[in-house]
Structures are given as structure tokens and as C-alpha cells.
Design a protein around this motif. Structure first.
Motif, short mmCIF file in Angstrom:
data_model
loop_
_atom_site.label_atom_id
_atom_site.label_comp_id
_atom_site.label_asym_id
_atom_site.label_seq_id
_atom_site.Cartn_x
_atom_site.Cartn_y
_atom_site.Cartn_z
N ARG A 53 -3.55 2.30 -12.38
CA ARG A 53 -4.06 2.71 -11.07
C ARG A 53 -3.50 4.09 -10.72
N GLY B 28 -12.87 1.54 -11.73
CA GLY B 28 -13.63 1.93 -10.56
C GLY B 28 -12.79 2.78 -9.62
N LEU C 169 -12.07 3.73 -5.40
CA LEU C 169 -12.29 3.38 -4.00
C LEU C 169 -11.46 4.30 -3.11
N TYR C 170 -11.87 4.36 -1.86
CA TYR C 170 -11.15 5.15 -0.86
C TYR C 170 -10.50 4.19 0.11
N VAL C 171 -9.20 4.34 0.33
CA VAL C 171 -8.45 3.47 1.24
C VAL C 171 -8.35 4.21 2.57
N ASP C 172 -9.17 3.81 3.51
CA ASP C 172 -9.28 4.48 4.80
C ASP C 172 -7.95 4.53 5.56
N TYR D 240 -7.33 8.05 -2.32
CA TYR D 240 -8.25 7.54 -3.31
C TYR D 240 -7.46 6.74 -4.33
N GLU D 241 -8.06 5.66 -4.82
CA GLU D 241 -7.47 4.87 -5.89
C GLU D 241 -8.48 4.75 -7.01
N GLN D 242 -8.04 5.02 -8.22
CA GLN D 242 -8.90 4.82 -9.37
C GLN D 242 -8.22 3.85 -10.30
#
Length: 133
Positions: free
Chosen positions: A64, A109, A111-114, A119-121
Motif C-alpha cells: 500500500r 486499486g 482510492l482517495y481517503v477524504d 491517496y492510497e494505492q
């Protein structure tokens, strides 16, 4: 030596990855399971899971990447893929008396952690390894 220690040794020995992440012996931004400082970006964490045991063991490795900058995150992801996606005929090698025969990028994948504004990939690899005697 465990597979987590082997993956850690492999990642921190790559000068390009270390430079992209900003890893230093004091500021350990590449680690197993959880970040050393979760508010210091970017960082790379990974987990390994035994997948199949035998003469050659197979592991799943989830890596991650967490970053505030999506471009920076993509550069780190590309370097990780360059390091860990290979076939044995191309470049098998040994890390601390363990032969890494094959590694394949099999998914992941972004995602964006608001809440955190990061961002996490996730990159998922299957890795085949065998302890050398």
C-alpha cells in the motif's frame, strides 16, 4: 529470515525507490504492517500472506502506497512494479539466502481517503520463493 524481512530488504536496498519515498534509516517510510509515522507522507507499507507451501513457497504480498500527491504515488507504484513483476527466466535472484523465483503483479486499486486528504494505492503480488540450503 521471514518473507516480510526479505521483502523489506529488497525494497530498502533499491536506491530509486528509497529516493522516491524519502526513506532514511531515521525516517523509515517503508515498513511492514503499519507506518512508523502515519502522518508523514509518502509511505509504503506491506503485508505478506502464505498462499501455497511446497518445495517453492508462494506468498501474496499486498503493498500500500499512501501519498498526498497522486503523481508521486504513481511514480512509486511504477517503481514497485518494475522491481517486483518479473518471470524467473528474466531475473531470479537471492535476498539473504532466499531465492526469489517469480513475482507477478495480480491486481490492486486506487482510492482517495477524504478524511485524511490522501491517496492510497494497493498493489497485489504473488511471489514464489525458496530458502537456499
Amino acid at each position: 529470515m521471514t518473507i516480510s524481512q526479505i521483502i523489506h530488504s529488497l525494497l530498502v536496498s533499491d536506491d530509486e525507490l528509497v529516493s522516491l519515498v524519502g526513506y532514511t534509516p531515521k525516517n523509515k517510510r517503508i515498513s511492514a504492517m503499519k507506518p512508523n509515522n502515519p502522518s508523514d507522507y509518502p509511505y509504503v507499507i506491506f503485508e505478506t500472506f502464505p498462499y501455497e507451501a511446497g518445495e517453492v513457497d508462494t506468498y501474496r504480498c499486498d503493498i500500500r502506497i499512501v501519498s498526498k500527491n497522486v503523481v508521486e504515488m504513481e511514480k512509486i507504484a511504477k517503481r514497485l512494479t518494475d522491481l517486483l513483476h518479473f518471470r524467473a527466466k528474466d531475473k531470479s535472484f537471492a535476498v539473504n539466502d532466499v531465492a526469489i523465483y517469480h513475482a507477478k503483479h495480480v491486481g490492486g486499486g486506487v482510492l482517495y481517503v477524504d478524511d485524511l486528504g490522501v491517496y492510497e494505492q494497493l498493489l497485489i503480488f504473488h511471489i514464489k520463493a525458496k530458502e537456499m540450503i
